[in-house]
Design a protein around this motif. Structure first.
Motif, PDB file in Angstrom:
ATOM      1  N   VAL A  39      46.608  37.382  28.759  1.00  0.00           N
ATOM      2  CA  VAL A  39      45.785  37.606  30.047  1.00  0.00           C
ATOM      3  C   VAL A  39      45.208  38.895  29.760  1.00  0.00           C
ATOM      4  N   LYS A  42      40.936  42.292  32.582  1.00  0.00           N
ATOM      5  CA  LYS A  42      40.079  42.032  33.835  1.00  0.00           C
ATOM      6  C   LYS A  42      40.461  40.435  34.443  1.00  0.00           C
ATOM      7  N   ASN A  43      41.264  39.868  33.796  1.00  0.00           N
ATOM      8  CA  ASN A  43      41.554  38.376  34.390  1.00  0.00           C
ATOM      9  C   ASN A  43      43.091  38.722  34.954  1.00  0.00           C
ATOM     10  N   LYS A  45      44.166  39.781  38.099  1.00  0.00           N
ATOM     11  CA  LYS A  45      44.287  39.290  39.272  1.00  0.00           C
ATOM     12  C   LYS A  45      44.200  37.803  39.380  1.00  0.00           C
ATOM     13  N   GLU A  46      43.250  37.272  38.827  1.00  0.00           N
ATOM     14  CA  GLU A  46      43.057  35.855  38.684  1.00  0.00           C
ATOM     15  C   GLU A  46      44.146  34.961  38.291  1.00  0.00           C
ATOM     16  N   ALA A  47      44.956  35.695  37.164  1.00  0.00           N
ATOM     17  CA  ALA A  47      46.229  34.933  36.681  1.00  0.00           C
ATOM     18  C   ALA A  47      47.206  35.096  37.808  1.00  0.00           C
ATOM     19  N   VAL A  49      47.088  35.070  40.903  1.00  0.00           N
ATOM     20  CA  VAL A  49      46.480  33.978  41.882  1.00  0.00           C
ATOM     21  C   VAL A  49      46.782  32.832  41.266  1.00  0.00           C
ATOM     22  N   GLY A  50      46.677  32.651  40.063  1.00  0.00           N
ATOM     23  CA  GLY A  50      46.951  31.085  39.489  1.00  0.00           C
ATOM     24  C   GLY A  50      48.610  30.986  39.602  1.00  0.00           C
ATOM     25  N   ARG A  52      50.669  31.929  41.489  1.00  0.00           N
ATOM     26  CA  ARG A  52      50.961  31.514  42.723  1.00  0.00           C
ATOM     27  C   ARG A  52      50.613  30.030  43.103  1.00  0.00           C
ATOM     28  N   LEU A  72      49.359  43.736  43.123  1.00  0.00           N
ATOM     29  CA  LEU A  72      49.095  42.334  43.367  1.00  0.00           C
ATOM     30  C   LEU A  72      50.120  41.488  43.836  1.00  0.00           C
TER      31      LEU A  72
END
Ligand code: ATR
Length: 278
Positions: A39, A42-43, A45-47, A49-50, A52, A72
């Protein structure tokens, strides 16, 4: 259904966490799998979220995300908050809890080879690893800790931030060289001596206390120049495999409620590294 665990970091391809955690799940009879995920910052936050969204049960966090992950998460335990870094996340019914097992893992490993009460300890370094170790060591009874760091202001800041001026002081390189023989335990937390610059050492050794413990958080190489030099002078030495195994064991305990076999974890890492001695 099989539970999913993992580790996020960059780089991550050489991580030995999948090896030891998958083995521990197998040994303990858990229907679970541990996966490494590359990861980029830059990714991150999305990681998360993923993680979760997919219902991942828990994961480790490694360089460079240990600090950035904190905002986060839903909850961060007190020690991890003070240290300012999380290396273990537990997903409890969709709520992400952050812990730091690096400091406690290190201290548990150290206690395997020495008691800490009434000991004089020198920590070399003042980076992220030193923060976790210093904070955790300071919770022990009756110890005195000095810090030597190339950039003296960083070790002074650390002592000030943790309000530990009563049990710690910062020393210069010259003082570290001259007074090394005063210390019962020397803890090396910098990257100096790590592969490929294996001929480097953060402090040249002149004199050490007989039977002093020298502990290095580096495990590649298996024995750093500092540990080799100290061993020749009569020190008891410990490499970074021990801390690595203990931080992993404590993470496993957060996830499952059970401690795995840390000796087996160390053995697996040692085999993977082709190490010859601890
Ligand atoms: P980590 O999270 O692994 O501890 P870090 O936070 O970047 O990594 O900290 C690296 C530590 O290694 C610091 O104590 C750093 O000293 P400075 O604060 O002076 O930068 C130390 N370090 C790294 N390279 C070094 C070198 N060549 N000589 C001496 N110390 C070094």
């Amino acid at each position: 259904m099989k539970k999913l665990y993992g580790v996020i970091g960059a780089p991550i391809e050489h991580s030995m966490s999948p090896l030891i955690h998958n083995d521990a799940f197998h040994q303990k009879g858990y229907n679970a799998h541990y996966q490494a995920f590359h990861v980029e910052p830059k990714n991150l936050k999305e990681a998360v979220v993923g993680m979760r969204a997919l219902g991942v049960s828990g994961f480790n966090v490694t360089i460079p995300h240990k600090e950035a992950i904190i905002p986060l998460l839903d909850e961060v335990d007190d020690a991890a908050g003070r240290i300012g870094a999380v290396n273990t996340v537990v997903n409890r019914d969709g709520i992400l809890f952050g812990y730091n097992t690096d400091g406690r893992g290190y201290v548990e490993a150290l206690k395997e080879i020495t008691s800490l009460s009434n000991k004089r300890i020198l920590i070399i370094g003042a980076g992220g690893a030193a923060r976790a170790i210093f904070y955790t060591l300071a919770q022990e009874e009756g110890i005195q800790v000095d810090l030597y760091n190339r950039t003296a202001s960083k070790s002074a800041d650390l002592i000030h931030e943790f309000s530990l001026g009563h049990l710690a002081q910062t020393i210069s390189l010259d003082e570290a060289i001259e007074r090394l023989g005063d210390y019962d335990v020397v803890v090396q937390t910098t990257s100096v001596g790590m592969f490929p610059k294996t001929d480097e050492s953060p402090v040249p050794l002149k004199k050490i206390k007989q039977g002093a413990v020298f502990s290095d958080i580096i495990y590649n190489p298996y024995e750093t120049k500092l540990l080799k030099d100290a061993k020749v002078l009569g020190a008891v030495t410990q490499n970074g495999v021990h801390m690595f195994a203990y931080q992993a064991a404590l993470a496993f305990e957060h996830w499952t409620g059970h401690l795995p076999d840390t000796d087996r974890m160390k053995k697996l890492v040692k085999e993977q590294l082709g190490g010859i001695s601890c």
